[in-house]
Design a protein around this motif. Structure first.
Motif, PDB file in Angstrom:
ATOM      1  N   ALA A  58      -3.061   5.071  -3.835  1.00 14.26           N
ATOM      2  CA  ALA A  58      -4.251   5.888  -3.605  1.00 14.26           C
ATOM      3  C   ALA A  58      -4.598   6.634  -4.885  1.00 14.26           C
ATOM      4  O   ALA A  58      -3.728   7.174  -5.568  1.00 14.26           O
TER       5      ALA A  58
ATOM      6  N   ASP B 236      -8.884   6.218  -1.070  1.00 15.64           N
ATOM      7  CA  ASP B 236      -8.415   6.081   0.318  1.00 15.64           C
ATOM      8  C   ASP B 236      -9.438   5.404   1.219  1.00 15.64           C
ATOM      9  O   ASP B 236      -9.103   4.549   2.040  1.00 15.64           O
TER      10      ASP B 236
ATOM     11  N   LEU C 297      -4.686   1.401   2.858  1.00 10.74           N
ATOM     12  CA  LEU C 297      -4.290   2.718   2.371  1.00 10.74           C
ATOM     13  C   LEU C 297      -4.288   3.746   3.491  1.00 10.74           C
ATOM     14  O   LEU C 297      -3.412   4.624   3.537  1.00 10.74           O
TER      15      LEU C 297
ATOM     16  N   PHE D 205       0.853  -1.185   0.000  1.00 11.36           N
ATOM     17  CA  PHE D 205       0.000   0.000   0.000  1.00 11.36           C
ATOM     18  C   PHE D 205       0.892   1.239   0.000  1.00 11.36           C
ATOM     19  O   PHE D 205       1.863   1.313   0.752  1.00 11.36           O
TER      20      PHE D 205
END
Length: 222
Positions: free
Chosen positions: A136, A172, A178, A7
């Motif tokens: 993201a 997000d 995330l 992530f």
């Protein structure tokens, strides 16, 4: 063979001028975690969110370190404490970035990601691993396409060819992974930008690297 999730989050802006509204650093941060531990992380942050709501600290949307209160930040870092994952952050001291590496945002973005994965990939990935890189979702549709292309190019250059890799761009709020990456990258960036390492100390054992690629440079360009 292991199935791993990476992530990512970026911190700082992509502007290059000396004002108080512009960050000194731009950072690429990643949180690398394996599948069982990702389940633990998601459950831990879901529980933390619920408990915060019961304590009348309900979120307007999702965990976001920049805008959350210190009470919420402390709860998030406490929830992350027992979970096994690694954080790596690559920083660029923007005044030291030569104009040729920042002719536009995607080029500079790709440069930062290249040095991040060049360091991280050979240290963490093995042949036949599976890697899902989750970035993201940012910017406009056109901008996202350029940033996605930048990360895909860097993955081809830096990730060993026998590692099965996939890139996804998620919002997000869609995944606690995330949000955890945002928190950890923010903690490192806060220490570098403001000298405030209070939050970084809470995850110090999870931060495997925090490196300014221009640390030894002396020339500045603005």
């Amino acid at each position: 063979m292991a199935r791993r999730y990476l992530f990512s989050d970026e911190s700082g802006d992509l502007q290059f001028r000396a004002t108080s509204q512009v960050s000194r650093y731009f950072a690429v941060g990643t949180l690398l975690i394996e599948e069982p531990e990702l389940g633990e992380l998601r459950r831990a942050l879901a529980t933390a969110r619920d408990e915060l709501a019961w304590a009348k600290h309900g979120l307007d949307s999702t965990f976001h370190a920049t805008t959350d209160s210190q009470y919420v930040r402390d709860a998030v870092f406490e929830a992350l404490k027992p979970i096994d994952f690694r954080v790596d952050v690559t920083l660029i001291d923007k005044p030291k970035a030569q104009p040729k590496i920042r002719p536009d945002e995607p080029t500079f973005f790709r440069y930062a990601w290249y040095y991040h994965l060049k360091y991280l990939a050979p240290r963490t990935l093995k042949a036949n691993d599976e890697l899902l890189v989750v970035a993201a979702s940012i910017g406009t549709k056109k901008g996202r396409a350029a940033f996605r292309g930048a990360i895909e190019e860097v993955m081809t250059q830096c990730v060993p060819f026998r590692v099965k890799r996939t890139l996804a761009f998620w919002r997000d709020e869609s995944d606690f992974g995330l949000q955890a990456a945002d928190y950890c990258t923010w903690a490192v960036m806060r220490a570098w930008e403001r000298g405030d390492d209070r939050s970084l100390k809470l995850i110090r054992d999870k931060v495997y690297s925090e490196y300014d690629i221009f640390k030894s440079g002396t020339q500045t360009y603005y």
